[in-house]
Design an enzyme around this catalytic site. Structure first.
Site, PDB file in Angstrom:
ATOM      1  N   HIS A 158       0.861  -1.188   0.000  1.00 46.87           N
ATOM      2  CA  HIS A 158       0.000   0.000   0.000  1.00 46.87           C
ATOM      3  C   HIS A 158       0.897   1.237   0.000  1.00 46.87           C
ATOM      4  CE1 HIS A 158      -3.108  -2.804   1.978  1.00 46.87           C
ATOM      5  NE2 HIS A 158      -3.333  -2.706   0.680  1.00 46.87           N
TER       6      HIS A 158
ATOM      7  N   GLU B 140       1.403   3.727   2.893  1.00 45.79           N
ATOM      8  CA  GLU B 140       1.906   3.249   4.183  1.00 45.79           C
ATOM      9  C   GLU B 140       3.427   3.341   4.235  1.00 45.79           C
ATOM     10  OE1 GLU B 140      -1.973   0.324   4.640  1.00 45.79           O
ATOM     11  OE2 GLU B 140      -0.007  -0.586   4.444  1.00 45.79           O
TER      12      GLU B 140
ATOM     13  N   HIS C 265       2.913  -3.411   7.042  1.00 49.60           N
ATOM     14  CA  HIS C 265       1.878  -2.431   6.690  1.00 49.60           C
ATOM     15  C   HIS C 265       1.851  -1.270   7.680  1.00 49.60           C
ATOM     16  CE1 HIS C 265      -0.714  -4.560   3.632  1.00 49.60           C
ATOM     17  NE2 HIS C 265       0.105  -5.532   4.003  1.00 49.60           N
TER      18      HIS C 265
ATOM     19  N   GLU D 237       1.398  -4.492  11.412  1.00 47.07           N
ATOM     20  CA  GLU D 237       0.794  -3.166  11.270  1.00 47.07           C
ATOM     21  C   GLU D 237       1.518  -2.185  12.174  1.00 47.07           C
ATOM     22  OE1 GLU D 237      -1.640  -2.385   9.262  1.00 47.07           O
ATOM     23  OE2 GLU D 237      -2.842  -4.187   8.873  1.00 47.07           O
TER      24      GLU D 237
HETATM   25 ZN   LIG Z   1      -1.776  -1.842   4.337  1.00 46.38          ZN
END
Ligand SMILES: [Zn+2]
Length: 1075
Positions: free
Chosen positions: A737, A740, A834, A919
């Site tokens: 992504h 990010e 992420h 994350e």
């Molecule tokens: Zn992500």
């Protein structure tokens, strides 16, 4: 009297205090009601009504519902119609009847239709007409009418019969009389207002006048409920577009704005402020984004698809909540939770990935020479040649800018002289760069501006960017101190809304001038043309500002460019701003954000980089901005969802500086490629096996790198090679992504640690072969996307069936993993890095069949299923050693909506037990030693380092312990059981609480529940305030029983009560009455 007593005794027989029989008794009483439909015995009727009311008030709603099911509503309606139609209506009966009907009708969904059938609607309206001067009767009629209006046809019937006129007549300008009526009328009036008639008849204007009148005259603040009720009426009117238009046309917003400003200055009027603000926001006219098209400025022809095809399948990603864990979403199909290691392609197709395991085939005969130059990596010698050429040309150059120029950061010169990567051959450019670097440059580990500029020339962007963003070129260091989360001052959102409303009511103050527009290629507002404006620029890698509009002298609306080939996904931003005056607060509104409730409402700040500061030796991205708020503003574009506005205020430190603002610390594709080159140069090739290879090319022709890191064999002796070849693999990926960027900083920490000479790193290299794909979505990162690749699709939803042409990086990463699997080298750990926009801390999502089934409440007996609990080990270790990590935020549930993510597919199809998404917060931590602080690149890199360290725990038995290692890694290796102090305060805090200032946008709800209605109805029975009439009703309020209603005149009631009490006492030996 005789008759009455007799009757009561009869009925009392039926009334047993034993609640068990209550329903039966209720019905009996109802039958009596039927029996007196045509009778005129006032006392008996009152008694029955009293008994009914007592019975219904004493119990729960179940009694009333039971009564309704047995025809109770119809009986009351018939009784009402009969009584009202008599020549002289008897209000001693009618009033209690209306009250009872209001209570029962409120709970009867069919009441509107039943009332129509019984002809009761117009009868009650007639009663209301006759009693506009009698507040208590009027209130009783209004309650009943309101209850009837639960049916649309009934409401229409009332409208046709000019019911609204009657009702409106009851609302008077400010007065000290009839307050109760006015208030109750207002409470009821709301339901009639929301219709075209109200607008057509000009009631909106009248309501506004009334509100103003009460506002001006209610100096003692005694009638706040009436004023609030007036606001609520207006709110209901504003539920329809015609209502909102009328309110705006009648100057409602201006009136509300002014009155609310007064309310803010007076104590006790807080309860009026919020509804008024909501009303203003609701009515603030919606306007489309000031763009000719919401499609991204960039389109990219996709293989096999016509250029304009992407428009049709634009998903509504923006509305999909990515943070909420729904139990329905959990996978409950055991077959979908079991491993399925059948490759999605043939073994022959996997053969191409042999080249990506050079360490397995390398003979290490050349350990003494430098590492081999991979064909896909850039040729450094050429690069250095280029730079040397330039240096020579510099010496010939005669037009060197003077020292004075270096201190004046005029952006046009700045871009031309300092940052133009495509004009490296031109005179002046590199000399300026060299001079600057020589004079002001700071050693930034693993960064080289010259190498960055050279590398950037090979980065392929859709727009063909030729200018570099200074921070990426120059480099940066984390600030000395960690930065605390921003305190949210009270009522930020309110203040911003007022400013926004002023745009509407004082349009003459609004400049509304386009300062920057990516769509418009003519020269925009240059410093000469607009000397008093800020200047914006974002035509550089990862930049994505599309348009900037000056609203007021120090306020700008900014619009972000949508992801390539799409018209959505805006959240990430990165742009340059210049031409500022120091110390002045500038307000920026990014008006097309798509996610609400991000960490911006919880202490997170954007980041800022000042070129002036960098040249003065402080090359830092710092958190900046005050009065930060992410909220819904009036702009609307997609019919399906609203945009959010991120608003923040920045005070710049220097006049005429060149600054950069970003969502988070930028990390470009060129930064990665430069970093990999620096790393490769930094390692000792005798010890560290480091290879950068091209996994595949992206759609735009950029290289997706795969890096291999492991330890070279300790000697060239052949016996050491099998040791290397038996090391398990760890596969790490990141930045699927593009928005990010925190994921890239974490991965940078991992890479640097793995290449370092730290003894733990040495052990790790000896224990594993690391396969790292640091940027799965280079094209997205380069072109300033937030979420997608060039296909306008989320690449982390393509793992089930990745298309080799449209999602090559995913297709080949998966193919490579299948290849490892096919040669018996299934990775021990897979982790995809992420960033998380709505949570604090860093945490892992893993996969567990048992936990998923258990959590979903599946009937499958999980005890019989076998599952290795080893998937939890890393999180436990990280919780001990990584300050930013929070074990409590981790979970191991497999969601259906995540079936096509890397984590789930690698777990299930490749069979990797420890398959994770890591994350990282954009904000900071709410636990541990970083509690209350925002993360910087230092903490993110530390997290990457700690993650690699934690891997050692999985190989504790296989590693070679030496004293250096034990010294460095005692905590890591569980040799030291003392609790680490950074975990001293590891409290569990789940998702954020809703923002304090969250503004309700749901349609006007009925603020009155059944209990409120009951209370009001009861209160209406004996009001001291304005009982100018009804002399036949006793006013003795002292004997009121507050727990029950008081429908009937006191003198009658007492009789009935006495009789009943005696009776019930006789029956049950108890002296309680109905309790
Ligand atoms: Zn992500």
């Amino acid at each position: 009297m005789h008759c009455k007593s007799l009757w009561i005794k009869t009925s009392a027989k039926c009334i047993n205090v034993n609640v068990k029989y209550m329903y039966v008794e209720l019905l009996s009483v109802l039958h009596f009601l039927f029996s007196f439909q045509n009778a005129g015995d006032k006392e008996n009727m009152l008694n029955i009504l009293n008994v009914l009311d007592e019975l219904l008030s004493a119990g729960t709603d179940r009694r009333i519902h039971h009564m309704i099911s047995k025809g109770g509503s119809e009986a009351l309606l018939t009784a009402l119609v009969n009584s009202a139609r008599s020549f002289t209506p008897n209000y001693t009966i009618l009033l209690p009847l209306l009250h009872l009907l209001a209570k029962v009708g409120y709970r009867d969904r069919q009441i509107g239709l039943k009332a129509q059938k019984a002809d009761a609607v117009l009868v009650v309206l007639g009663l209301l007409r006759q009693n506009t001067e009698n507040s208590r009767r009027a209130a009783a009629c209004l309650w009943v009418l309101r209850v009837f209006c639960s049916s649309v046809t009934t409401a229409n019937l009332l409208g046709k019969n000019r019911g609204l006129d009657v009702v409106f007549k009851l609302i008077s300008p400010h007065s000290t009389k009839h307050l109760r009526t006015v208030n109750s009328v207002l409470q009821r009036f709301q339901i009639y207002v929301n219709c075209r008639t109200a607008v057509a008849k000009g009631y909106i204007a009248d309501l506004l006048k009334l509100y103003e009148d009460w506002h001006n005259n209610d100096v003692n603040l005694k009638n706040i409920p009436i004023r609030r009720a007036l606001l609520h009426c207006l709110q209901c009117a504003a539920n329809s577009a015609v209502g909102r238009d009328a309110l705006v046309a009648e100057g409602g917003i201006s009136l509300l704005f002014q009155t609310t400003q007064t309310c803010l200055t007076m104590k006790g009027l807080e309860s009026l402020v919020e509804p008024a603000i909501q009303l203003m926001r609701k009515c603030n006219p919606k306007v489309p984004l000031p763009l000719t098209s919401d499609k991204s400025v960039f389109s990219f022809p996709l293989p096999g698809q016509p250029v304009d095809d992407w428009d049709a399948d634009l998903g509504l990603y923006g509305k999909v909540c990515n943070c909420c864990l729904s139990e329905d979403d959990l996978e409950t199909d055991v077959n979908k939770l079991r491993p399925q290691p059948e490759p999605d392609r043939t073994l022959e197709q996997l053969g191409q990935y042999v080249r990506l395991c050079p360490e397995l085939h390398h003979d290490f005969q050349d350990l003494d020479s430098s590492s081999e130059v991979d064909e896909s990596s850039d040729d450094d010698s050429t690069l250095e040649g280029d730079l040397n050429d330039e240096t020579q040309s510099d010496q010939r150059g005669s037009d060197l800018p003077s020292d004075r120029d270096e201190h004046h950061l005029h952006t046009s010169d700045f871009h031309k002289h300092y940052l133009n990567c495509s004009r490296r051959g031109q005179k002046g450019h590199s000399s300026m760069v060299d001079r600057l670097l020589e004079k002001y440059g700071i050693c930034i580990p693993n960064h080289d501006p010259r190498l960055y500029a050279a590398t950037a020339a090979n980065t392929k962007s859709i727009a063909g960017y030729s200018i570099l963003a200074f921070p990426d070129f120059w480099g940066h260091l984390p600030p000395q101190e960690q930065e605390p989360m921003a305190k949210r001052p009270p009522h930020v959102q309110r203040k911003k809304v007022f400013e926004d409303i002023q745009r509407l009511i004082c349009p003459e103050d609004i400049i509304n001038k386009v300062i920057f527009d990516m769509d418009d290629h003519s020269p925009q507002c240059t410093p000469d043309m607009c000397p008093s404006s800020l200047h914006f620029f974002s035509k550089f890698e990862s930049g994505n500002l599309r348009k900037a509009i000056q609203i007021r002298s120090h306020e700008y609306d900014l619009i972000l460019n949508a992801d390539v080939n799409s018209s959505a996904f805006c959240q990430w931003f990165y742009f340059e701003v210049s031409g500022m005056v120091a110390g002045v607060p500038y307000r920026f509104n990014i008006i097309n954000c798509e996610k609400g409730n991000s960490q911006y409402n919880y202490g997170m700040q954007p980041v800022l980089y000042s070129v002036r500061d960098a040249l003065e030796g402080r090359p830092h991205w710092v958190r900046t901005g005050s009065e930060i708020s992410l909220h819904i503003y009036s702009h609307i574009l997609h019919s399906a969802f609203s945009f959010y506005t991120l608003t923040f205020t920045v005070m710049f430190h220097h006049d005429d500086d060149v600054c950069y603002l970003a969502y988070h610390y930028p990390y470009t594709y060129t930064t990665l490629q430069t970093h990999l080159k620096m790393l490769e140069k930094s390692v000792d090739p005798q010890k560290v096996f480091f290879r950068q290879q091209n996994l595949c090319d992206t759609l735009a022709g950029n290289s997706c790198s795969l890096v291999t890191i492991t330890a070279c064999p300790t000697s060239r002796a052949w016996k050491h090679l099998p040791q290397l070849r038996n090391r398990p693999c760890v596969v790490l990926t990141a930045r699927v992504h593009p928005g990010e960027s925190n994921a890239s900083w974490v991965l940078k920490g991992t890479l640097e640690f793995l290449c370092s000479s730290d003894p733990v790193a040495e052990s790790l290299r000896e224990a594993y072969i690391f396969k790292i794909i640091p940027m799965l979505n280079p094209d997205g990162v380069i072109n300033g996307n937030n979420r997608c690749s060039l296909t306008a699709e989320d690449l982390n939803r393509q793992w089930l069936m990745p298309d080799p042409n449209l999602s090559p990086t995913i297709y080949h990463t998966k193919g490579f993993l299948y290849y490892l699997n096919s040669i018996g080298r299934t990775p021990l750990v897979f982790c995809d890095y992420h960033g998380h926009s709505r949570k604090k801390n860093v945490f892992l999502y893993g996969c567990s069949m048992k936990e998923t089934l258990w959590q979903s409440g599946s009937p499958i007996n999980t005890a019989s299923l076998k599952e290795d609990p080893g998937y939890r080990t890393l999180a436990k270790t990280l919780d001990r050693i990584a300050p930013a990590f929070s074990f409590n935020n981790c979970n191991y549930l497999v969601e259906k909506s995540r079936a096509s993510t890397a984590r789930v597919v690698v777990w299930r199809e490749i069979g990797v037990l420890r398959s994770y998404t890591m994350e990282s917060t954009y904000n900071g931590c709410n636990q541990g030693i970083y509690k209350g602080l925002q993360t910087g690149t230092r903490e993110l890199e530390e997290m990457g380092m700690k993650f690699s360290q934690s891997l050692l725990t999985l190989r504790r038995n296989a590693i070679h312990y030496n004293s250096r290692l034990i010294h460095h890694a005692s905590a890591l290796l569980d040799l030291d059981d003392r609790l680490l102090d950074h975990k001293s305060n590891n409290c569990f805090e789940d998702d954020e609480p809703p923002c304090m200032e969250e503004i309700e946008y749901s349609s006007c709800s009925d603020p009155f529940g059944a209990n409120e209605l009951d209370t009001e109805v009861n209160g209406n029975t004996s009001s001291e305030e304005e009982d100018e009439e009804d002399a036949d009703i006793c006013r003795d309020g002292k004997q009121r029983n507050n727990r029950k209603s008081h429908l009937v005149p006191h003198y009658l009631k007492q009789d009935a009560l006495e009789t009943l009490t005696i009776k019930s006492g006789q029956c049950n030996g108890s002296n309680g009455y109905l309790y």
